[in-house]
Design a protein around this motif. Structure first.
Motif, PDB file in Angstrom:
ATOM      1  N   PRO A  25      51.185 -17.340  -7.949  1.00  0.00           N
ATOM      2  CA  PRO A  25      50.733 -17.559  -9.408  1.00  0.00           C
ATOM      3  C   PRO A  25      52.043 -18.283 -10.065  1.00  0.00           C
ATOM      4  O   PRO A  25      51.470 -18.818 -11.061  1.00  0.00           O
ATOM      5  CB  PRO A  25      50.614 -16.133  -9.762  1.00  0.00           C
ATOM      6  N   GLU A  26      53.089 -18.143  -9.730  1.00  0.00           N
ATOM      7  CA  GLU A  26      54.342 -18.505 -10.383  1.00  0.00           C
ATOM      8  C   GLU A  26      54.646 -19.899 -10.026  1.00  0.00           C
ATOM      9  O   GLU A  26      55.691 -20.617 -10.499  1.00  0.00           O
ATOM     10  CB  GLU A  26      55.468 -17.618 -10.710  1.00  0.00           C
ATOM     11  N   LEU A  27      54.172 -20.679  -8.769  1.00  0.00           N
ATOM     12  CA  LEU A  27      54.670 -21.747  -8.324  1.00  0.00           C
ATOM     13  C   LEU A  27      53.517 -22.853  -8.187  1.00  0.00           C
ATOM     14  O   LEU A  27      52.368 -22.534  -8.261  1.00  0.00           O
ATOM     15  CB  LEU A  27      54.976 -21.405  -6.877  1.00  0.00           C
ATOM     16  N   GLU A  28      54.135 -24.249  -8.470  1.00  0.00           N
ATOM     17  CA  GLU A  28      53.253 -25.204  -8.445  1.00  0.00           C
ATOM     18  C   GLU A  28      53.881 -26.301  -7.577  1.00  0.00           C
ATOM     19  O   GLU A  28      55.109 -26.804  -7.763  1.00  0.00           O
ATOM     20  CB  GLU A  28      53.264 -25.802 -10.005  1.00  0.00           C
ATOM     21  N   LEU A  29      53.072 -26.904  -6.613  1.00  0.00           N
ATOM     22  CA  LEU A  29      53.724 -27.885  -5.637  1.00  0.00           C
ATOM     23  C   LEU A  29      53.534 -29.170  -6.390  1.00  0.00           C
ATOM     24  O   LEU A  29      52.375 -29.591  -6.849  1.00  0.00           O
ATOM     25  CB  LEU A  29      52.713 -27.938  -4.228  1.00  0.00           C
ATOM     26  N   VAL A  30      54.597 -29.899  -6.382  1.00  0.00           N
ATOM     27  CA  VAL A  30      54.668 -31.461  -7.263  1.00  0.00           C
ATOM     28  C   VAL A  30      55.183 -32.285  -6.157  1.00  0.00           C
ATOM     29  O   VAL A  30      54.912 -33.470  -6.643  1.00  0.00           O
ATOM     30  CB  VAL A  30      55.575 -31.174  -8.466  1.00  0.00           C
ATOM     31  N   GLY A  31      55.755 -32.106  -5.029  1.00  0.00           N
ATOM     32  CA  GLY A  31      56.195 -33.113  -4.336  1.00  0.00           C
ATOM     33  C   GLY A  31      56.255 -32.807  -2.853  1.00  0.00           C
ATOM     34  O   GLY A  31      56.449 -31.492  -2.544  1.00  0.00           O
ATOM     35  N   CYS A  32      56.311 -33.533  -1.972  1.00  0.00           N
ATOM     36  CA  CYS A  32      56.852 -33.159  -0.795  1.00  0.00           C
ATOM     37  C   CYS A  32      57.552 -34.342   0.153  1.00  0.00           C
ATOM     38  O   CYS A  32      56.946 -35.529  -0.010  1.00  0.00           O
ATOM     39  CB  CYS A  32      55.428 -32.865   0.042  1.00  0.00           C
ATOM     40  N   TYR A  33      58.660 -34.167   0.847  1.00  0.00           N
ATOM     41  CA  TYR A  33      59.323 -35.100   1.845  1.00  0.00           C
ATOM     42  C   TYR A  33      58.681 -34.906   3.150  1.00  0.00           C
ATOM     43  O   TYR A  33      58.547 -33.725   3.718  1.00  0.00           O
ATOM     44  CB  TYR A  33      60.700 -34.755   1.707  1.00  0.00           C
ATOM     45  N   ALA A  34      58.427 -36.034   3.668  1.00  0.00           N
ATOM     46  CA  ALA A  34      57.905 -36.079   5.208  1.00  0.00           C
ATOM     47  C   ALA A  34      58.978 -36.956   6.062  1.00  0.00           C
ATOM     48  O   ALA A  34      59.435 -38.082   5.684  1.00  0.00           O
ATOM     49  CB  ALA A  34      56.644 -36.675   5.230  1.00  0.00           C
ATOM     50  N   TRP A  35      59.608 -36.215   6.957  1.00  0.00           N
ATOM     51  CA  TRP A  35      60.459 -36.936   7.935  1.00  0.00           C
ATOM     52  C   TRP A  35      59.858 -37.995   8.892  1.00  0.00           C
ATOM     53  O   TRP A  35      60.213 -39.081   9.398  1.00  0.00           O
ATOM     54  CB  TRP A  35      61.278 -36.058   8.697  1.00  0.00           C
ATOM     55  N   SER A  36      58.705 -37.360   9.474  1.00  0.00           N
ATOM     56  CA  SER A  36      58.031 -37.965  10.469  1.00  0.00           C
ATOM     57  C   SER A  36      57.066 -39.235   9.906  1.00  0.00           C
ATOM     58  O   SER A  36      56.357 -39.047   8.904  1.00  0.00           O
ATOM     59  CB  SER A  36      56.972 -37.232  11.377  1.00  0.00           C
ATOM     60  N   LYS A  37      57.265 -40.506  10.449  1.00  0.00           N
ATOM     61  CA  LYS A  37      56.747 -41.484   9.744  1.00  0.00           C
ATOM     62  C   LYS A  37      55.044 -41.338   9.828  1.00  0.00           C
ATOM     63  O   LYS A  37      54.349 -41.878   8.542  1.00  0.00           O
ATOM     64  CB  LYS A  37      56.874 -42.847  10.473  1.00  0.00           C
ATOM     65  N   SER A  38      54.591 -40.520  10.773  1.00  0.00           N
ATOM     66  CA  SER A  38      52.993 -40.491  10.778  1.00  0.00           C
ATOM     67  C   SER A  38      52.576 -39.536   9.618  1.00  0.00           C
ATOM     68  O   SER A  38      51.258 -39.517   9.378  1.00  0.00           O
ATOM     69  CB  SER A  38      52.713 -39.786  12.022  1.00  0.00           C
ATOM     70  N   LYS A  39      53.670 -38.754   8.881  1.00  0.00           N
ATOM     71  CA  LYS A  39      53.106 -37.706   7.974  1.00  0.00           C
ATOM     72  C   LYS A  39      53.298 -38.523   6.592  1.00  0.00           C
ATOM     73  O   LYS A  39      52.784 -37.816   5.508  1.00  0.00           O
ATOM     74  CB  LYS A  39      53.844 -36.468   8.109  1.00  0.00           C
ATOM     75  N   VAL A  40      54.056 -39.774   6.386  1.00  0.00           N
ATOM     76  CA  VAL A  40      54.066 -40.255   5.052  1.00  0.00           C
ATOM     77  C   VAL A  40      52.898 -40.738   4.431  1.00  0.00           C
ATOM     78  O   VAL A  40      52.048 -41.569   5.247  1.00  0.00           O
ATOM     79  CB  VAL A  40      55.014 -41.564   5.159  1.00  0.00           C
ATOM     80  N   GLY A  41      52.571 -40.535   3.262  1.00  0.00           N
ATOM     81  CA  GLY A  41      51.632 -41.045   2.429  1.00  0.00           C
ATOM     82  C   GLY A  41      50.306 -40.215   2.549  1.00  0.00           C
ATOM     83  O   GLY A  41      49.007 -40.661   2.233  1.00  0.00           O
ATOM     84  N   LYS A  42      50.378 -38.964   3.273  1.00  0.00           N
ATOM     85  CA  LYS A  42      49.281 -38.106   3.081  1.00  0.00           C
ATOM     86  C   LYS A  42      49.300 -36.896   2.440  1.00  0.00           C
ATOM     87  O   LYS A  42      50.330 -36.441   1.812  1.00  0.00           O
ATOM     88  CB  LYS A  42      49.587 -37.396   4.653  1.00  0.00           C
ATOM     89  N   ASP A  43      48.103 -36.425   1.979  1.00  0.00           N
ATOM     90  CA  ASP A  43      47.962 -35.161   1.295  1.00  0.00           C
ATOM     91  C   ASP A  43      48.766 -34.129   1.906  1.00  0.00           C
ATOM     92  O   ASP A  43      48.268 -33.836   3.232  1.00  0.00           O
ATOM     93  CB  ASP A  43      46.603 -35.076   0.763  1.00  0.00           C
ATOM     94  N   VAL A  44      49.603 -33.226   1.219  1.00  0.00           N
ATOM     95  CA  VAL A  44      50.093 -32.177   1.989  1.00  0.00           C
ATOM     96  C   VAL A  44      49.372 -31.122   2.647  1.00  0.00           C
ATOM     97  O   VAL A  44      49.304 -30.525   3.489  1.00  0.00           O
ATOM     98  CB  VAL A  44      50.934 -31.393   0.863  1.00  0.00           C
ATOM     99  N   GLY A  45      48.122 -30.944   1.874  1.00  0.00           N
ATOM    100  CA  GLY A  45      46.944 -30.095   2.356  1.00  0.00           C
ATOM    101  C   GLY A  45      46.348 -30.613   3.777  1.00  0.00           C
ATOM    102  O   GLY A  45      46.427 -29.748   4.643  1.00  0.00           O
ATOM    103  N   GLU A  46      46.305 -31.757   3.841  1.00  0.00           N
ATOM    104  CA  GLU A  46      45.727 -32.197   5.309  1.00  0.00           C
ATOM    105  C   GLU A  46      46.971 -31.725   6.257  1.00  0.00           C
ATOM    106  O   GLU A  46      46.323 -31.515   7.401  1.00  0.00           O
ATOM    107  CB  GLU A  46      45.801 -33.774   5.114  1.00  0.00           C
ATOM    108  N   LEU A  47      48.219 -32.029   5.877  1.00  0.00           N
ATOM    109  CA  LEU A  47      48.932 -31.710   6.875  1.00  0.00           C
ATOM    110  C   LEU A  47      49.349 -30.147   7.138  1.00  0.00           C
ATOM    111  O   LEU A  47      49.885 -29.879   8.291  1.00  0.00           O
ATOM    112  CB  LEU A  47      50.558 -32.342   6.447  1.00  0.00           C
ATOM    113  N   CYS A  48      48.949 -29.567   6.282  1.00  0.00           N
ATOM    114  CA  CYS A  48      49.066 -27.783   6.551  1.00  0.00           C
ATOM    115  C   CYS A  48      47.724 -27.164   6.732  1.00  0.00           C
ATOM    116  O   CYS A  48      47.573 -26.102   6.692  1.00  0.00           O
ATOM    117  CB  CYS A  48      49.606 -27.433   5.246  1.00  0.00           C
ATOM    118  N   GLY A  49      46.587 -27.841   7.285  1.00  0.00           N
ATOM    119  CA  GLY A  49      45.417 -27.296   7.555  1.00  0.00           C
ATOM    120  C   GLY A  49      44.607 -26.583   6.335  1.00  0.00           C
ATOM    121  O   GLY A  49      44.229 -25.553   6.585  1.00  0.00           O
ATOM    122  N   ILE A  50      45.014 -26.992   5.162  1.00  0.00           N
ATOM    123  CA  ILE A  50      44.429 -26.476   4.014  1.00  0.00           C
ATOM    124  C   ILE A  50      43.499 -27.398   2.876  1.00  0.00           C
ATOM    125  O   ILE A  50      43.733 -28.718   3.356  1.00  0.00           O
ATOM    126  CB  ILE A  50      45.346 -25.578   3.130  1.00  0.00           C
TER     127      ILE A  50
END
Ligand SMILES: NC(=O)c1ccc[n+]([C@@H]2O[C@H](COP(=O)([O-])OP(=O)(O)OC[C@H]3O[C@@H](n4cnc5c(N)ncnc54)[C@H](OP(=O)(O)O)[C@@H]3O)[C@@H](O)[C@H]2O)c1
Length: 344
Positions: A25-50
């Motif tokens: 309840p006290e945290l808000e996700l505002v950004g995400c770094y992707a090292w793998s090229k295939s993960k760049v430009g994706k919604d974080v939820g899609e990469l984490c199965g949520i």
């Protein structure tokens, strides 16, 4: 108060960290770094199965450094010290599943990180299950006894179910035993030795030296786990021990025994978790084990629990890390970390 968080990579531990951030309840996700090229430009939820989070990954470090955020949750396979230094200096706290107090990187690196934290007015904190939360529990146990003489701590697991088993390649696994692996392990696993520092500080133990012990076990047949090949005769297990000495007395003993399956040579017993003992008056003994959730069982991924128990001590620490005095912080100088009850 809500803390704005940038997640740095979404690997095995990072994916569970994202789920923890989204539920906190006290945290808000505002950004995400992707090292793998295939993960760049994706919604974080899609990469984490949520469900979609609305946060899109980027490989643009400058953009993330310029963002307004309170904390970076830093979880790549191996840390890049320059990168961590820049994140701290940009005024963002760093929590990580890697660091403890950074002593094993050498005083230059430790000083650089401490200065960057001072410059940014922020803190660096690392935890996980071990190094991290489990060894903190063993230190707390000493509060219940007179005259404790020794802290004994054992992590004993079968890593055949651990999807990140390929990470053991840099410890020599899948290769022939060689004396060189002792020095490699002592260096790569330096954060484990730093846990002695934290326990010693918590319990006022004047450590005079830390000893390191290493043994490996080999596979008796060809094995493969999650695409990682361990041919017969190569390293498929290891036992490492760090001993905190007060002169010639062993006062803290931290041991890890990792086996890739059964039937290794030697075939050390697997205790599936953590066994801890404080020798004092009286002795205090506990064992900590983890049970997979219904969701983990239903998804056919019960071993994901190892990544959750690594990520959550880091995530739950974020509010106290953000409120701490700038510098490198450990369990020895943070107030009690209190997770939130949330109704299902
Ligand atoms: N304290 C503890 O109890 C504990 C327990 C387990 C693990 N750990 C530590 O937690 C960290 C994460 O572990 P993990 O199992 O999640 O690791 P992982 O899945 O192997 O890797 C995490 C991410 O690192 C990025 N990455 C991979 N190779 C890289 C490279 N060459 N350069 C830069 N980034 C690279 C990838 O980012 P993308 O997501 O963009 O692909 C990957 O997903 C490790 O440092 C590990 O030692 C600590």
């Amino acid at each position: 108060m809500t803390y704005k968080i940038i997640q740095w990579t979404t690997g095995h531990v990072g994916r569970e960290a994202v789920k923890g951030i989204m539920r906190h309840p006290e945290l808000e996700l505002v950004g995400c770094y992707a090292w793998s090229k295939s993960k760049v430009g994706k919604d974080v939820g899609e990469l984490c199965g949520i469900d979609a989070t609305g946060v899109i990954t980027t490989a643009d470090v400058e953009q993330l450094l310029a963002m307004e955020a309170d904390c970076v949750c830093y979880m790549p396979t191996f840390p890049d010290i320059d990168e961590v230094e820049r994140i701290l200096a940009s005024g963002k706290n760093v929590v990580s599943s890697y660091f403890v107090n950074a002593r094993s990187w050498g005083s230059d690196v430790q000083t650089r990180l401490a200065l960057a934290a001072e410059k940014g007015g922020v803190s660096l904190f690392g935890s996980g299950i071990f190094p991290g939360f489990a060894n903190f529990i063993s230190a707390l146990m000493a509060s219940a006894s007179y005259d404790f003489r020794k802290i004994l701590f054992l992590e004993s697991v079968n890593v055949a179910y651990y999807e990140a088993i390929a990470n053991y390649a840099n410890l020599g696994w899948g290769q022939l035993p060689d004396e060189k692996w002792r020095a490699t392990n002592e260096s790569v696993l330096g954060a484990y030795a730093e846990c002695i520092d934290v326990i010693a500080e918590l319990l006022h133990i004047p450590i005079t030296d830390i000893h390191f012990h290493y043994e490996c076990a080999t596979a008796t047949d060809d094995r493969e786990f999650y695409g990682f090949s361990i041919p017969a005769g190569t390293i498929a297990g290891q036992k490492c021990r760090w001993t905190g000495m007060v002169d010639d007395e062993e006062v803290i003993e931290l041991e890890v025994v990792w086996n890739a399956g059964k039937g290794l040579k030697p075939d050390w017993p697997v205790r599936h978790g953590y066994t801890m003992e404080v020798q004092g008056e009286p002795g205090v003994l506990t064992s900590v084990k983890f049970a997979p959730s219904q969701t983990q069982l239903q998804s056919g991924r019960p071993a994901d629990l190892a990544n959750v128990v690594t990520a959550m001590p880091v995530i739950n620490a974020i509010p106290v890390v953000c409120a701490a005095q700038p510098g490198i912080r450990t369990y020895a100088d943070l107030p009690l970390i209190r997770p939130h009850y949330t109704r299902g």
